[in-house]
Design a protein around this motif. Structure first.
Motif, PDB file in Angstrom:
ATOM      1  N   GLU A   1       0.839  -1.201   0.000  1.00  0.00           N
ATOM      2  CA  GLU A   1       0.000   0.000   0.000  1.00  0.00           C
ATOM      3  C   GLU A   1       0.875   1.253   0.000  1.00  0.00           C
ATOM      4  O   GLU A   1       0.575   2.243  -0.685  1.00  0.00           O
ATOM      5  N   ALA A   2       1.956   1.211   0.766  1.00  0.00           N
ATOM      6  CA  ALA A   2       2.882   2.346   0.786  1.00  0.00           C
ATOM      7  C   ALA A   2       3.503   2.543  -0.588  1.00  0.00           C
ATOM      8  O   ALA A   2       3.694   3.682  -1.045  1.00  0.00           O
ATOM      9  N   ASN A   3       3.810   1.447  -1.260  1.00  0.00           N
ATOM     10  CA  ASN A   3       4.373   1.531  -2.608  1.00  0.00           C
ATOM     11  C   ASN A   3       3.397   2.228  -3.560  1.00  0.00           C
ATOM     12  O   ASN A   3       3.791   3.079  -4.368  1.00  0.00           O
ATOM     13  N   GLN A   4       2.115   1.898  -3.428  1.00  0.00           N
ATOM     14  CA  GLN A   4       1.097   2.529  -4.268  1.00  0.00           C
ATOM     15  C   GLN A   4       0.971   4.014  -3.951  1.00  0.00           C
ATOM     16  O   GLN A   4       0.842   4.846  -4.865  1.00  0.00           O
ATOM     17  N   GLU A   5       1.052   4.348  -2.666  1.00  0.00           N
ATOM     18  CA  GLU A   5       0.946   5.754  -2.283  1.00  0.00           C
ATOM     19  C   GLU A   5       2.122   6.562  -2.825  1.00  0.00           C
ATOM     20  O   GLU A   5       1.959   7.711  -3.259  1.00  0.00           O
ATOM     21  N   LEU A   6       3.304   5.960  -2.824  1.00  0.00           N
ATOM     22  CA  LEU A   6       4.477   6.655  -3.377  1.00  0.00           C
ATOM     23  C   LEU A   6       4.298   6.908  -4.868  1.00  0.00           C
ATOM     24  O   LEU A   6       4.635   7.982  -5.379  1.00  0.00           O
ATOM     25  N   ALA A   7       3.761   5.905  -5.577  1.00  0.00           N
ATOM     26  CA  ALA A   7       3.532   6.065  -7.011  1.00  0.00           C
ATOM     27  C   ALA A   7       2.523   7.183  -7.280  1.00  0.00           C
ATOM     28  O   ALA A   7       2.695   7.986  -8.211  1.00  0.00           O
ATOM     29  N   GLU A   8       1.458   7.239  -6.472  1.00  0.00           N
ATOM     30  CA  GLU A   8       0.447   8.293  -6.640  1.00  0.00           C
ATOM     31  C   GLU A   8       1.036   9.671  -6.331  1.00  0.00           C
ATOM     32  O   GLU A   8       0.692  10.667  -6.989  1.00  0.00           O
ATOM     33  N   THR A   9       1.928   9.729  -5.348  1.00  0.00           N
ATOM     34  CA  THR A   9       2.565  11.008  -5.004  1.00  0.00           C
ATOM     35  C   THR A   9       3.424  11.518  -6.153  1.00  0.00           C
ATOM     36  O   THR A   9       3.433  12.715  -6.467  1.00  0.00           O
ATOM     37  N   VAL A  10       4.136  10.603  -6.806  1.00  0.00           N
ATOM     38  CA  VAL A  10       4.960  11.002  -7.951  1.00  0.00           C
ATOM     39  C   VAL A  10       4.082  11.480  -9.098  1.00  0.00           C
ATOM     40  O   VAL A  10       4.431  12.408  -9.825  1.00  0.00           O
ATOM     41  N   PHE A  11       2.907  10.853  -9.273  1.00  0.00           N
ATOM     42  CA  PHE A  11       1.974  11.288 -10.317  1.00  0.00           C
ATOM     43  C   PHE A  11       1.539  12.733 -10.079  1.00  0.00           C
ATOM     44  O   PHE A  11       1.421  13.527 -11.020  1.00  0.00           O
ATOM     45  N   GLU A  12       1.326  13.086  -8.789  1.00  0.00           N
ATOM     46  CA  GLU A  12       0.905  14.439  -8.449  1.00  0.00           C
ATOM     47  C   GLU A  12       2.076  15.423  -8.426  1.00  0.00           C
ATOM     48  O   GLU A  12       1.902  16.616  -8.624  1.00  0.00           O
ATOM     49  N   HIS A  13       3.283  14.885  -8.176  1.00  0.00           N
ATOM     50  CA  HIS A  13       4.481  15.725  -8.111  1.00  0.00           C
ATOM     51  C   HIS A  13       5.553  15.108  -9.009  1.00  0.00           C
ATOM     52  O   HIS A  13       6.449  14.398  -8.520  1.00  0.00           O
ATOM     53  N   PRO A  14       5.474  15.340 -10.306  1.00  0.00           N
ATOM     54  CA  PRO A  14       6.410  14.702 -11.257  1.00  0.00           C
ATOM     55  C   PRO A  14       7.879  14.986 -10.953  1.00  0.00           C
ATOM     56  O   PRO A  14       8.750  14.204 -11.354  1.00  0.00           O
ATOM     57  N   GLU A  15       8.138  16.068 -10.252  1.00  0.00           N
ATOM     58  CA  GLU A  15       9.535  16.397  -9.949  1.00  0.00           C
ATOM     59  C   GLU A  15      10.176  15.366  -9.002  1.00  0.00           C
ATOM     60  O   GLU A  15      11.397  15.327  -8.847  1.00  0.00           O
ATOM     61  N   LEU A  16       9.332  14.517  -8.394  1.00  0.00           N
ATOM     62  CA  LEU A  16       9.839  13.491  -7.487  1.00  0.00           C
ATOM     63  C   LEU A  16      10.035  12.146  -8.177  1.00  0.00           C
ATOM     64  O   LEU A  16      10.296  11.137  -7.514  1.00  0.00           O
ATOM     65  N   ALA A  17       9.920  12.122  -9.479  1.00  0.00           N
ATOM     66  CA  ALA A  17      10.050  10.856 -10.221  1.00  0.00           C
ATOM     67  C   ALA A  17      11.361  10.171  -9.883  1.00  0.00           C
ATOM     68  O   ALA A  17      12.413  10.802  -9.850  1.00  0.00           O
ATOM     69  N   GLY A  18      11.277   8.878  -9.643  1.00  0.00           N
ATOM     70  CA  GLY A  18      12.463   8.096  -9.315  1.00  0.00           C
ATOM     71  C   GLY A  18      12.725   7.953  -7.834  1.00  0.00           C
ATOM     72  O   GLY A  18      13.651   7.253  -7.434  1.00  0.00           O
ATOM     73  N   MET A  19      11.883   8.611  -6.994  1.00  0.00           N
ATOM     74  CA  MET A  19      12.122   8.482  -5.561  1.00  0.00           C
ATOM     75  C   MET A  19      11.697   7.091  -5.091  1.00  0.00           C
ATOM     76  O   MET A  19      10.875   6.413  -5.705  1.00  0.00           O
ATOM     77  N   GLY A  20      12.262   6.673  -4.005  1.00  0.00           N
ATOM     78  CA  GLY A  20      11.920   5.383  -3.435  1.00  0.00           C
ATOM     79  C   GLY A  20      12.479   5.277  -2.034  1.00  0.00           C
ATOM     80  O   GLY A  20      13.093   6.208  -1.504  1.00  0.00           O
ATOM     81  N   THR A  21      12.286   4.134  -1.408  1.00  0.00           N
ATOM     82  CA  THR A  21      12.782   3.953  -0.054  1.00  0.00           C
ATOM     83  C   THR A  21      12.958   2.481   0.266  1.00  0.00           C
ATOM     84  O   THR A  21      12.237   1.623  -0.259  1.00  0.00           O
ATOM     85  N   THR A  22      13.929   2.205   1.082  1.00  0.00           N
ATOM     86  CA  THR A  22      14.058   0.874   1.663  1.00  0.00           C
ATOM     87  C   THR A  22      13.151   0.822   2.886  1.00  0.00           C
ATOM     88  O   THR A  22      12.851   1.860   3.479  1.00  0.00           O
ATOM     89  N   VAL A  23      12.724  -0.359   3.285  1.00  0.00           N
ATOM     90  CA  VAL A  23      11.928  -0.520   4.501  1.00  0.00           C
ATOM     91  C   VAL A  23      12.298  -1.847   5.154  1.00  0.00           C
ATOM     92  O   VAL A  23      12.337  -2.887   4.488  1.00  0.00           O
ATOM     93  N   SER A  24      12.555  -1.791   6.438  1.00  0.00           N
ATOM     94  CA  SER A  24      12.742  -3.006   7.233  1.00  0.00           C
ATOM     95  C   SER A  24      11.885  -2.845   8.482  1.00  0.00           C
ATOM     96  O   SER A  24      12.064  -1.872   9.232  1.00  0.00           O
ATOM     97  N   GLY A  25      10.953  -3.778   8.684  1.00  0.00           N
ATOM     98  CA  GLY A  25      10.027  -3.632   9.793  1.00  0.00           C
ATOM     99  C   GLY A  25       9.798  -4.928  10.554  1.00  0.00           C
ATOM    100  O   GLY A  25       9.919  -6.025  10.001  1.00  0.00           O
ATOM    101  N   LEU A  26       9.459  -4.787  11.834  1.00  0.00           N
ATOM    102  CA  LEU A  26       9.136  -5.914  12.703  1.00  0.00           C
ATOM    103  C   LEU A  26       7.823  -5.645  13.412  1.00  0.00           C
ATOM    104  O   LEU A  26       7.535  -4.512  13.794  1.00  0.00           O
TER     105      LEU A  26
END
Length: 413
Positions: free
Chosen positions: A75-100
Motif C-alpha cells: 500500500e505504501a508503494n502505491q501511495e508513493l507512485a500516486e505522489t509522484v503522479f501528483e508531483h512529477p519532480e519526485l520521479a524516481g524516488m523510493g525507499t528501503t523498509v525493514s520492519g518488525l
C-alpha cells in the motif's frame, strides 16, 4: 526504568537533509532509508512510515502480522507512485523498509532494500536480513568478498525498493522466534556502512537501556564522520508480550511536515570533521538508486564488474612485473659489484686470486678462481699461511697481483 525499545535518527555530518525515517510503537518497529537524492528521498521514507504505522496493533499470530506488514508495504508503494503522479519532480524516488511486528514470543519481519535487521542474542550479533543490492548478488555468487563489497563502486545500486520505480516489488517476509534477553536492531546503512558489527555488539552490551544504546550507536557513526544519515531502532524482548516504549515515536523525516521542495544535496564540511575524518567526512556517499532486476541489466553489471576485475588484475600484474624487474635489476647490479672485488685465498693447496666476495647466497657462491699461482700454501711462513687461509682482501686486481708477488718473494727467500 530501563527502556526495552527506542528510536533515534541523525542527519549526519555531511548531508543537508535527513532522508531516513523510523518508527517505534507498541507492536510495530520500522526503519526506512529514502532514495532519490535531495529531490524526494525524505518524502519517500516519511510517506512509507506514515502509511505503515496504521498496523501497529495486536495480532492473533505472527503469520497474520507478517501478511499485514507485507500488505502495508505494498500500500505504501502505491501511495508513493500516486505522489509522484501528483508531483512529477519526485520521479524516481523510493525507499528501503525493514520492519518488525512483535506478537508475543514471535516476530513478523518484512524487508526490502539495504536497511538491515540484526539480532543480538547471548552476546552475539547476527544479520537477519539480506541486502537487495547488486554487490550482495556478487557476494552471493562468490564473485567478490563482503570486504570488497563495502568499497565496490556499484555498492549504491539497489535491486529492490518501494517507490514509483516498481509497481509490484518483491518483499521478503519471515516469522522469527524471539527470546527474553534478545535485542533486535533495525538500522539504515548510515550505521551498518560505517560501524562494524563487532562494535555494534559491544555497544549493545555496554548499554542495557535502549535509549542509551540508540544514542551510543548514533554517536559511534558520528565518530566515524557520519557521511550519511543514520537511523536506529532497538527492540528489546522480555517475558511480556509487548516491547512498547509508551506513546509511538516517529523519527527522521517522518517526524517533520512533508516538503516537496528540493533541498541542497550537501553542506559544507567543518574543519574539525575535515581533520578528524579526512576520508569520510569530506565527501557525500553516492546516492542510492534503483535499477530493475532484469537479467539483461544484471548481465551488463556483471560484465562491467568482470572488466573491472580484469583491469585490477592487469594493474596488479604490471605492478608485480615492475617490482620483479626492479628486484632483478638490483640483484644484477649487486652481482656486478661483487665481481669488481678480488681476494687472495687457497685453491687446491695453492695460493690463488679469487674474483668476487667471500660471502655467498645460500648454496650459491659469489666468487670464482681468477688465477691459481705456483705457490704451495705449505711453503709459506705460519703467519702468511694463516692470512691466506683466512683470505686477504684486495681493492682491485693489481693489488691482488701485488700480494701474490710479495708471497712469491717470501717463498724464494
Amino acid at each position: 526504568m530501563t527502556l526495552l525499545s527506542a528510536a533515534g535518527s541523525h542527519v549526519g555530518k555531511v548531508r543537508s537533509n535527513n532522508q531516513d525515517s523510523g518508527y517505534a510503537g507498541e507492536h510495530l518497529f520500522v526503519v526506512a532509508d529514502g532514495m532519490g537524492g535531495h529531490a524526494g528521498g525524505d518524502v519517500a521514507s516519511a510517506l512509507a512510515i506514515q502509511s505503515i504505522a496504521h498496523i501497529d496493533r495486536a495480532f492473533e499470530n505472527a503469520s497474520d502480522a507478517a501478511q499485514a506488514l507485507r500488505s502495508a508495504l505494498l500500500e505504501a508503494n502505491q501511495e508513493l507512485a500516486e505522489t509522484v503522479f501528483e508531483h512529477p519532480e519526485l520521479a524516481g524516488m523510493g525507499t528501503t523498509v525493514s520492519g518488525l511486528v512483535r506478537v508475543g514470543d514471535r516476530l513478523a519481519l518484512a524487508h526490502i532494500g539495504d536497511s538491515r535487521v540484526y539480532r543480538w542474542r547471548d552476546g552475539e550479533l547476527t544479520q537477519v536480513t539480506k541486502d537487495h543490492t547488486f554487490v550482495q548478488r556478487l557476494v552471493d555468487s562468490g564473485r567478490i568478498t563482503a570486504e570488497e563489497a563495502a568499497v565496490h563502486p556499484r555498492r549504491s545500486v539497489l535491486m529492490r525498493v518501494l517507490g514509483d520505480v516498481d509497481l509490484t516489488p518483491e518483499i521478503d517476509i519471515e516469522v522469527l522466534d524471539a527470546r527474553p534477553g534478545d535485542r533486535w536492531v533495525l538500522c539504515s546503512d548510515g550505521l551498518s556502512g560505517y560501524v562494524t558489527e563487532q562494535r555494534v555488539g559491544e555497544l549493545l552490551d555496554e548499554h542495557p537501556d535502549a535509549a542509551a544504546a540508540v544514542e551510543a550507536l548514533i554517536d559511534e557513526s558520528l565518530d566515524h564522520g557520519a557521511p550519511d544519515n543514520v537511523t536506529v531502532v532497538i527492540v528489546g524482548i522480555d517475558d511480556s508480550g509487548s516491547s512498547s516504549i509508551g506513546a509511538p515515536v516517529m523519527v527522521g523525516s517522518a517526524a517533520k511536515p512533508l516538503s516537496y521542495t528540493a533541498a541542497v544535496s550537501k553542506r559544507s564540511v567543518r574543519l574539525p570533521s575535515l581533520l578528524l575524518h579526512p576520508l569520510t567526512a569530506t565527501s557525500v556517499p553516492a546516492d542510492e538508486h534503483f535499477e530493475p532486476e532484469s537479467e539483461e541489466f544484471l548481465r551488463e553489471l556483471i560484465a562491467e564488474d568482470e572488466r573491472r576485475k580484469v583491469r585490477r588484475r592487469i594493474t596488479w600484474s604490471v605492478g608485480i612485473l615492475l617490482v620483479a624487474g626492479l628486484l632483478v635489476a638490483a640483484l644484477a647490479a649487486g652481482y656486478q659489484w661483487t665481481q669488481s672485488r678480488y681476494f687472495v685465498g687457497v685453491s687446491n693447496g695453492q695460493v690463488a686470486i679469487f674474483q668476487g666476495v667471500q660471502q655467498g647466497i645460500g648454496p650459491f657462491p659469489l666468487s670464482s678462481v681468477y688465477f691459481e699461482s705456483d705457490i704451495d700454501v705449505d711453503d709459506l711462513s705460519p703467519f702468511s699461511r694463516q692470512r691466506v687461509e683466512s683470505t686477504i682482501n684486495a681493492d682491485d686486481l693489481p693489488e691482488a697481483l701485488s700480494i701474490i708477488e710479495r708471497l712469491t718473494a717470501e717463498v724464494e727467500r
